[in-house]
Design an enzyme around this catalytic site. Structure first.
Site, PDB file in Angstrom:
ATOM      1  N   GLY A  40       0.783  -1.227   0.000  1.00  0.00           N
ATOM      2  CA  GLY A  40       0.000   0.000   0.000  1.00  0.00           C
ATOM      3  C   GLY A  40       0.815   1.277   0.000  1.00  0.00           C
ATOM      4  N   GLY A 114     -12.015  -4.132  -5.628  1.00  0.00           N
ATOM      5  CA  GLY A 114     -13.097  -4.796  -4.913  1.00  0.00           C
ATOM      6  C   GLY A 114     -14.217  -3.850  -4.523  1.00  0.00           C
ATOM      7  N   GLY A 187       2.039  23.511   4.331  1.00  0.00           N
ATOM      8  CA  GLY A 187       1.729  22.567   5.397  1.00  0.00           C
ATOM      9  C   GLY A 187       2.967  22.203   6.185  1.00  0.00           C
ATOM     10  N   GLY A 188       2.931  22.495   7.476  1.00  0.00           N
ATOM     11  CA  GLY A 188       4.076  22.219   8.344  1.00  0.00           C
ATOM     12  C   GLY A 188       3.802  21.095   9.315  1.00  0.00           C
ATOM     13  N   GLU A 210       2.754  27.346   7.197  1.00  0.00           N
ATOM     14  CA  GLU A 210       1.851  26.589   8.076  1.00  0.00           C
ATOM     15  C   GLU A 210       0.803  27.533   8.654  1.00  0.00           C
ATOM     16  OE1 GLU A 210      -0.393  24.448  10.332  1.00  0.00           O
ATOM     17  OE2 GLU A 210       1.088  23.445   9.053  1.00  0.00           O
ATOM     18  N   GLY A 279      -2.551  16.955   4.885  1.00  0.00           N
ATOM     19  CA  GLY A 279      -3.332  15.858   5.438  1.00  0.00           C
ATOM     20  C   GLY A 279      -3.806  14.881   4.384  1.00  0.00           C
ATOM     21  N   ALA A 327       1.059   3.834  10.050  1.00  0.00           N
ATOM     22  CA  ALA A 327       1.146   2.440   9.618  1.00  0.00           C
ATOM     23  C   ALA A 327       1.091   1.485  10.798  1.00  0.00           C
ATOM     24  CB  ALA A 327       2.435   2.227   8.820  1.00  0.00           C
ATOM     25  N   HIS A 452      26.172   3.001  29.505  1.00  0.00           N
ATOM     26  CA  HIS A 452      26.958   4.190  29.173  1.00  0.00           C
ATOM     27  C   HIS A 452      28.159   3.777  28.324  1.00  0.00           C
ATOM     28  CE1 HIS A 452      28.950   8.069  29.670  1.00  0.00           C
ATOM     29  NE2 HIS A 452      30.077   7.403  29.943  1.00  0.00           N
TER      30      HIS A 452
END
Length: 473
Positions: A40, A114, A187-188, A210, A279, A327, A452
């Site tokens: 997809g 389908g 768009g941000g 934005e 979006g 996803a 560490h």
């Protein structure tokens, strides 16, 4: 011809193929109906190809900054067609992997379009889907249960429809054969800032517009401010609280111009290309919902907590039901749907416990509530914050920008949210997500020994900072 099965899945994207595999694991006969390619949008037009390009941009940026590591280079050249070929190779390798999983689990895949045609003649509780195959032939799939997983597509702004040359959406941008000299990104949000980060690393002049007051409007304000600061430092021009006037868009042989307005002020922006990222819209048209009693509203399918529509034998998952269009959410919902229809033990699904990731440079990741959201919900909160500049491995890596912030309930001590910006935080967020699922407290995570030198030390330090006990800062 009629094919019968236990579970039919309309859509073979991430949610659909994961649901298919889970159903096969439980002994169900499964048919997946996919009109394009298995995997997809995520695999072919979204997550994977964009992250491949982002990785190439990151490597290119690191080479250009290599002198700070004591490595002098010369003759470095970006060959964008090779970048694109690598992207296609990554996608194809994963696509072959999904196809292998279908064969391994004996899942039948029908390539075609389908359409739900309602209850079958065999049982009013069985789902029937008419499938138009590539060659024009028709198949009918009759199943005991149907899962709709038809995904989503980019939201188109009227007046700024993609033309493949000057006005692009993410899917067209992924196919660019060469990089533009300049680009305006409308768009941000997540997709917009990822493209901004990628393209500026590739040497493109980038402007982001934005309409909200900050980048990543759904994320923590401090994180958004830090990302904006760091993108600006790298050369990205950012206009927040600003909207573009689609009607003012003009295309010439040289590129595109558009008017951007903030309050009473306006300015004319020019670039070689314009990328729109505002979006996504659910794919629920022309799939036969009108032949069922399925309820849908505001462009998405309505489901209950088990992913059931109001037709009990029909489930819906992923982007087509709205919510978090991610996803990993679609995959989880697919497993939930299959577990429920199979009578398996169900796991609760809480949207605020889903990790959210942004693959900019530096990365952004979060889980749970932001500080503002927690206050709005009535929590008496306490926060802890720790910078990457005090983490040894971040300094070794030369990536010391950013921080981790913890939001906790002062009374119960529970972790309410964790927000991160910095190197590899999309990998680090898993620990914070597990902590919230287990209702852990900052003290418990802070007392966990973190190796560490590692970047993960910052999580322990940020948790200790909630009680004023951070060691390294």
């Amino acid at each position: 011809m009629t094919i019968t099965c236990d579970v039919a899945i309309l859509g073979g994207g991430t949610g659909g193929y994961v649901a298919a595999i889970r159903a096969a694991q439980l002994g169900k006969s499964v048919v997946v109906i996919e009109m394009d390619k298995l995997g997809g949008t995520c695999l072919h037009r979204g997550c994977i190809p964009s992250k491949s390009l982002l990785r190439s941009a990151e490597v290119y940026a690191e080479i250009n900054e290599s002198e700070s590591y004591g490595i002098e280079t010369s003759g470095v050249q970006l060959v964008f067609p090779k970048v694109q070929r690598r992207k296609e190779s990554v996608v194809e390798q994963l696509h072959q992997g999904v196809q292998y999983l279908m064969r391994k689990n004996k899942i039948q895949v029908l390539k075609g379009k389908g359409r739900v045609i309602g209850p079958s003649i065999f049982s009013p509780r069985s789902g029937a889907v008419a499938v138009e195959l590539e060659d024009g032939e028709m198949e009918t799939v009759v199943s005991g249960n149907l899962i709709i997983a038809t995904g989503s597509r980019p939201r188109i702004l009227p007046g700024l429809e993609p033309n493949g040359r000057f006005i692009l959406y993410s899917e067209e941008a992924l196919q660019m054969e060469e990089l533009p000299s300049s680009i305006i990104i409308v768009g941000g949000g997540v997709i917009g800032v990822e493209w901004a980060s990628m393209l500026v690393d590739f040497g493109v002049e980038v402007t982001v517009v934005e309409v909200a007051g900050q980048l990543l409007p759904q994320e923590d304000e401090e994180v958004a401010r830090e990302l904006q600061r760091l993108l600006k430092k790298r050369g990205v021009k950012i206009l927040t609280g600003t909207m573009v006037d689609a009607g003012s868009c003009k295309v010439t042989d040289a590129g595109i111009t558009i008017e951007a307005r903030k309050g009473e002020q306006s300015q004319r922006l020019s670039a070689e290309k314009l990328l729109v990222s505002v979006g996504r819209v659910a794919n629920i048209e022309n799939i036969g919902l009108e032949n069922t009693d399925i309820h849908y509203d505001k462009g998405v399918i309505s489901v209950n907590s088990n992913m059931q529509t109001n037709e009990p034998h029909i489930y819906a998952i992923g982007d087509c039901i709205g919510g978090l269009q991610l996803a990993h959410v679609a995959s989880h919902e697919g497993i939930m749907a299959v577990n429920h229809l199979s009578g398996e033990k169900q796991h609760p699904y809480h949207a605020h416990l889903v990790p959210r990731c942004v693959y900019t440079r530096p990365e952004v990741a979060s889980v749970g509530y932001t500080e503002k959201e927690a206050k709005t919900l009535g929590h008496d909160i306490v926060t802890g914050k720790f910078p990457f500049s005090a983490i040894g491995k971040a300094i070794v890596y030369g990536q010391k920008d950013g921080f981790v912030k913890v939001v906790a309930d002062r009374t119960s001590g529970d972790i309410l949210g964790v927000q991160m910006i910095g190197p590899h935080v999309t990998d680090l967020i898993g620990e914070a997500a597990l902590a919230q699922v287990l209702d852990a407290t900052p003290w418990e995570i802070g007392e966990t020994i973190h190796a560490h030198p590692t970047l993960s030390e910052i999580i322990g330090e940020a948790m200790l900072a909630v009680d004023g006990r951070a060691i390294g800062f």
